[in-house]
Motif scaffolding. Structure first.
Motif, PDB file in Angstrom:
ATOM      1  N   VAL A   1       0.870  -1.174   0.000  1.00 26.84           N
ATOM      2  CA  VAL A   1       0.000   0.000   0.000  1.00 26.84           C
ATOM      3  C   VAL A   1       0.908   1.225   0.000  1.00 26.84           C
ATOM      4  CG1 VAL A   1      -1.861   1.235   1.154  1.00 26.84           C
ATOM      5  CG2 VAL A   1      -1.724  -1.258   1.327  1.00 26.84           C
ATOM      6  N   PHE A   2       0.853   1.982  -1.055  1.00 25.20           N
ATOM      7  CA  PHE A   2       1.740   3.139  -1.143  1.00 25.20           C
ATOM      8  C   PHE A   2       0.989   4.295  -1.795  1.00 25.20           C
ATOM      9  CE2 PHE A   2       2.291   0.461  -4.807  1.00 25.20           C
ATOM     10  CZ  PHE A   2       2.391   1.308  -5.895  1.00 25.20           C
ATOM     11  N   ARG A   3       1.652   5.414  -1.892  1.00 23.91           N
ATOM     12  CA  ARG A   3       1.031   6.633  -2.419  1.00 23.91           C
ATOM     13  C   ARG A   3       1.723   7.073  -3.691  1.00 23.91           C
ATOM     14  NH1 ARG A   3       0.777   6.027   2.714  1.00 23.91           N
ATOM     15  NH2 ARG A   3      -0.971   6.749   3.979  1.00 23.91           N
ATOM     16  N   GLN A   4       0.933   7.433  -4.643  1.00 28.76           N
ATOM     17  CA  GLN A   4       1.439   7.943  -5.908  1.00 28.76           C
ATOM     18  C   GLN A   4       0.951   9.368  -6.116  1.00 28.76           C
ATOM     19  OE1 GLN A   4       0.167   5.421  -9.133  1.00 28.76           O
ATOM     20  NE2 GLN A   4       2.103   4.333  -9.211  1.00 28.76           N
ATOM     21  N   VAL A   5       1.659  10.053  -6.962  1.00 26.00           N
ATOM     22  CA  VAL A   5       1.150  11.308  -7.487  1.00 26.00           C
ATOM     23  C   VAL A   5       1.296  11.226  -9.002  1.00 26.00           C
ATOM     24  CG1 VAL A   5       3.393  12.441  -7.142  1.00 26.00           C
ATOM     25  CG2 VAL A   5       1.344  13.821  -7.520  1.00 26.00           C
ATOM     26  N   GLU A   6       0.184  11.359  -9.697  1.00 30.38           N
ATOM     27  CA  GLU A   6       0.190  11.298 -11.150  1.00 30.38           C
ATOM     28  C   GLU A   6      -0.287  12.629 -11.701  1.00 30.38           C
ATOM     29  OE1 GLU A   6      -1.241   8.023 -13.278  1.00 30.38           O
ATOM     30  OE2 GLU A   6      -0.816   6.536 -11.716  1.00 30.38           O
ATOM     31  N   ALA A   7       0.261  12.977 -12.827  1.00 30.72           N
ATOM     32  CA  ALA A   7      -0.137  14.215 -13.489  1.00 30.72           C
ATOM     33  C   ALA A   7      -0.376  13.926 -14.967  1.00 30.72           C
ATOM     34  CB  ALA A   7       0.940  15.287 -13.323  1.00 30.72           C
ATOM     35  N   ILE A   8      -1.294  14.665 -15.536  1.00 30.00           N
ATOM     36  CA  ILE A   8      -1.596  14.519 -16.953  1.00 30.00           C
ATOM     37  C   ILE A   8      -1.783  15.902 -17.554  1.00 30.00           C
ATOM     38  CG2 ILE A   8      -4.079  14.271 -16.548  1.00 30.00           C
ATOM     39  CD1 ILE A   8      -4.112  12.378 -18.993  1.00 30.00           C
ATOM     40  N   ALA A   9      -1.270  16.058 -18.757  1.00 33.43           N
ATOM     41  CA  ALA A   9      -1.457  17.296 -19.511  1.00 33.43           C
ATOM     42  C   ALA A   9      -1.917  16.916 -20.909  1.00 33.43           C
ATOM     43  CB  ALA A   9      -0.154  18.102 -19.564  1.00 33.43           C
ATOM     44  N   VAL A  10      -3.060  17.406 -21.321  1.00 37.09           N
ATOM     45  CA  VAL A  10      -3.612  17.145 -22.654  1.00 37.09           C
ATOM     46  C   VAL A  10      -3.922  18.486 -23.298  1.00 37.09           C
ATOM     47  CG1 VAL A  10      -5.438  16.056 -23.978  1.00 37.09           C
ATOM     48  CG2 VAL A  10      -4.579  14.944 -21.908  1.00 37.09           C
ATOM     49  N   ASP A  11      -3.246  18.739 -24.402  1.00 37.10           N
ATOM     50  CA  ASP A  11      -3.421  20.028 -25.080  1.00 37.10           C
ATOM     51  C   ASP A  11      -2.876  19.876 -26.496  1.00 37.10           C
ATOM     52  OD1 ASP A  11      -3.987  22.665 -25.589  1.00 37.10           O
ATOM     53  OD2 ASP A  11      -2.926  23.439 -23.836  1.00 37.10           O
TER      54      ASP A  11
ATOM     55  N   GLY B   1       9.597   6.388 -10.831  1.00 41.08           N
ATOM     56  CA  GLY B   1       8.269   6.253 -11.425  1.00 41.08           C
ATOM     57  C   GLY B   1       8.339   6.077 -12.917  1.00 41.08           C
ATOM     58  N   GLY B   2       7.167   6.033 -13.537  1.00 39.29           N
ATOM     59  CA  GLY B   2       7.080   5.876 -14.980  1.00 39.29           C
ATOM     60  C   GLY B   2       6.397   7.062 -15.620  1.00 39.29           C
ATOM     61  N   CYS B   3       6.622   7.215 -16.917  1.00 38.95           N
ATOM     62  CA  CYS B   3       6.057   8.361 -17.622  1.00 38.95           C
ATOM     63  C   CYS B   3       6.002   8.056 -19.116  1.00 38.95           C
ATOM     64  CB  CYS B   3       6.899   9.612 -17.378  1.00 38.95           C
ATOM     65  SG  CYS B   3       8.597   9.490 -18.023  1.00 38.95           S
ATOM     66  N   GLY B   4       5.422   8.974 -19.849  1.00 39.05           N
ATOM     67  CA  GLY B   4       5.385   8.836 -21.291  1.00 39.05           C
ATOM     68  C   GLY B   4       4.345   9.743 -21.915  1.00 39.05           C
ATOM     69  N   VAL B   5       4.284   9.691 -23.246  1.00 43.12           N
ATOM     70  CA  VAL B   5       3.283  10.429 -24.012  1.00 43.12           C
ATOM     71  C   VAL B   5       2.009   9.592 -24.041  1.00 43.12           C
ATOM     72  CG1 VAL B   5       2.698  11.374 -26.274  1.00 43.12           C
ATOM     73  CG2 VAL B   5       5.039  11.582 -25.396  1.00 43.12           C
ATOM     74  N   VAL B   6       0.870  10.216 -23.770  1.00 43.84           N
ATOM     75  CA  VAL B   6      -0.391   9.497 -23.655  1.00 43.84           C
ATOM     76  C   VAL B   6      -0.687   8.741 -24.951  1.00 43.84           C
ATOM     77  CG1 VAL B   6      -2.882   9.703 -23.260  1.00 43.84           C
ATOM     78  CG2 VAL B   6      -1.273  11.172 -22.005  1.00 43.84           C
ATOM     79  N   ASN B   7      -0.989   7.457 -24.808  1.00 40.69           N
ATOM     80  CA  ASN B   7      -1.312   6.620 -25.960  1.00 40.69           C
ATOM     81  C   ASN B   7      -2.601   7.121 -26.620  1.00 40.69           C
ATOM     82  OD1 ASN B   7      -2.291   4.343 -27.587  1.00 40.69           O
ATOM     83  ND2 ASN B   7      -0.687   3.156 -26.539  1.00 40.69           N
ATOM     84  N   PRO B   8      -2.619   7.245 -27.928  1.00 40.52           N
ATOM     85  CA  PRO B   8      -3.851   7.706 -28.604  1.00 40.52           C
ATOM     86  C   PRO B   8      -5.069   6.872 -28.260  1.00 40.52           C
ATOM     87  CG  PRO B   8      -1.999   7.742 -30.120  1.00 40.52           C
ATOM     88  CD  PRO B   8      -1.504   7.083 -28.874  1.00 40.52           C
ATOM     89  N   ARG B   9      -4.886   5.590 -27.978  1.00 40.14           N
ATOM     90  CA  ARG B   9      -6.024   4.760 -27.632  1.00 40.14           C
ATOM     91  C   ARG B   9      -6.658   5.208 -26.309  1.00 40.14           C
ATOM     92  NH1 ARG B   9      -4.219  -1.485 -29.072  1.00 40.14           N
ATOM     93  NH2 ARG B   9      -3.843  -1.170 -31.315  1.00 40.14           N
TER      94      ARG B   9
ATOM     95  N   PHE C   1       2.587  11.036 -16.090  1.00 43.76           N
ATOM     96  CA  PHE C   1       3.634  10.376 -15.312  1.00 43.76           C
ATOM     97  C   PHE C   1       3.099  10.091 -13.915  1.00 43.76           C
ATOM     98  CE2 PHE C   1       4.373  14.893 -14.519  1.00 43.76           C
ATOM     99  CZ  PHE C   1       4.504  14.947 -13.136  1.00 43.76           C
ATOM    100  N   GLY C   2       3.718   9.108 -13.287  1.00 44.06           N
ATOM    101  CA  GLY C   2       3.370   8.748 -11.917  1.00 44.06           C
ATOM    102  C   GLY C   2       4.625   8.542 -11.099  1.00 44.06           C
ATOM    103  N   LEU C   3       4.679   9.166  -9.940  1.00 43.51           N
ATOM    104  CA  LEU C   3       5.835   9.064  -9.054  1.00 43.51           C
ATOM    105  C   LEU C   3       5.380   8.519  -7.703  1.00 43.51           C
ATOM    106  CD1 LEU C   3       7.491  12.553  -9.732  1.00 43.51           C
ATOM    107  CD2 LEU C   3       7.898  10.409 -10.938  1.00 43.51           C
ATOM    108  N   GLY C   4       6.244   7.750  -7.058  1.00 37.61           N
ATOM    109  CA  GLY C   4       5.932   7.236  -5.725  1.00 37.61           C
ATOM    110  C   GLY C   4       6.316   8.243  -4.657  1.00 37.61           C
TER     111      GLY C   4
END
Length: 373
Positions: A230-240, A313-321, A338-341
């Motif tokens: 059980v852990f905590r993440q912080v994720e962010a998303i930017a769509v533009d 953590g992991g990150c990347g460009v949002v998959n079109p799907r 991206f998501g960081l622990g």
């Protein structure tokens, strides 16, 4: 008061008779000696040394005497008042000493006795860290989003391009919620990441979208120095329009520098996530050994397992799907996520060597972080 009169007989002034002066003096000395505390002494002082006291009134009569009688009367009154003032000062010293001794006894505190006060508490540092991250993103124009911890499989997996036979959907990584009939086929899981919050945010509004979502997540990991189920993440998303991997890299570098500080290197490794393409893993240089334990058996490091890096953590460009699943046109919009622990960030920020210290509930761990709000 009458004017000086050379024919005036001082013996006729009652207040200046030696026996009267001695009586006033003796009464004052007796009153001071009889005072049991400082309050009673104060009352006796006013009665026997104040402006309306017998000796003070007698002293006023000296001015009406002829010159040849003033010296003797003045000496008599002066000696009496001096004796009174001396007795008053001595008695005050005695009563103050008695008071101080009594206070030491009556107000003494036994510091060895158990106390009944509620112990001072402290906020958990992970809570404070999550709010710091929120403040950082809000300053960059992001909104804070949240969602349930028990999540629908479609939001936790399908909308994120994790198909039905993807390994992450197996019992090895995911806690499935039992259905009322006792089976695991309830369609609900304990969310394995905060990415479903991003899907909810995209479904709720039109781009441009900039959102950050800290929260608790669940995976079937073993509890050790760098992992917890059980852990905590912080994720962010930017769509533009026009979002690239470069925007992602710059955002993470700014965030890490603000939270952890400079001096530690970031490593970007190509990776694979169904919901981003291209994808990358972010590693942070080990804050304990700073890479000195790599290939050095004499200096092992249990924090990074002598690898020199800690997964952030992991990150990347949002998959079109994923954009299509959320009803967004991928030909017009792009984005990064991206998501960081939070536990990993806390370890690097405050030199916490073992993640288990964060979950064992020992107040000795949280108290040094204080009550920062």
């Amino acid at each position: 008061m009458s004017a000086p009169n050379k024919s005036y007989d001082p013996v006729e002034v009652e207040a200046l008779k030696p026996e009267v002066v001695e009586q006033a003096r003796d009464e004052a000395l007796a009153a001071f000696a009889a005072a049991a505390d400082l309050d009673e002494l104060k009352q006796a002082k006013v009665a026997h040394t104040g402006d309306r006291s017998p000796l003070s009134l007698a002293n006023r009569e000296i001015g009406a005497l002829p010159p040849q009688a003033k010296a003797a009367a003045g000496k008599l009154i002066g000696q009496a008042r001096g004796a009174v003032n001396q007795a008053l000062a001595a008695r005050q010293v005695e009563l103050e000493a008695e008071r101080d001794a009594r206070v030491l006894v009556e107000e003494a505190v036994d510091v060895t006795l158990p106390y009944g006060r509620v112990p001072r508490g402290a906020r958990h540092p992970l809570t404070t860290l999550a709010e710091r991250i929120e403040d950082t993103f809000v300053a960059m124009g992001y909104q804070v989003a949240s969602g349930p911890e028990v999540e629908a499989e479609w939001l936790n997996f399908d909308a994120l391009n994790l198909h039905a036979d993807h390994p992450a959907r197996s019992m090895q990584d995911t806690f499935f919620v039992e259905a009322p009939d006792g089976t695991a086929d309830s369609g609900m899981v304990l969310r394995t990441q905060t990415s479903p919050v991003q899907i909810r945010a995209m479904l709720a509004g039109e781009p441009p979208l900039y959102a950050v979502s800290p929260g608790r997540v669940y995976r079937t990991d073993e509890l050790d120095a760098t992992h917890t189920p059980v852990f905590r993440q912080v994720e962010a998303i930017a769509v533009d329009e026009g979002i690239t991997f470069g925007h992602l890299k710059g955002t993470i570098e700014v965030l890490v520098e603000k939270l952890i500080g400079g001096g530690l290197e970031l490593r970007w490794r190509p990776s694979y996530f169904p919901f981003t393409e291209p994808s990358a893993e972010i590693d942070l240089q080990c804050f304990v050994c700073r890479g000195a334990s790599v290939g050095n058996p004499d200096r092992p490091c249990r924090t990074c397992s002598s690898e020199g890096w800690i997964e952030l953590g992991g990150c990347g460009v949002v998959n079109p799907r994923v954009l299509v699943a959320a009803g967004i046109d991928p030909s017009r919009y792009s984005g990064f996520a991206f998501g960081l622990g939070l536990e990993r960030i806390l370890m690097n920020r405050h030199n916490v060597a073992d993640m288990r210290d964060m979950v064992e509930g020992d107040v000795r761990f949280t108290l040094p972080f204080g009550m920062e709000i």
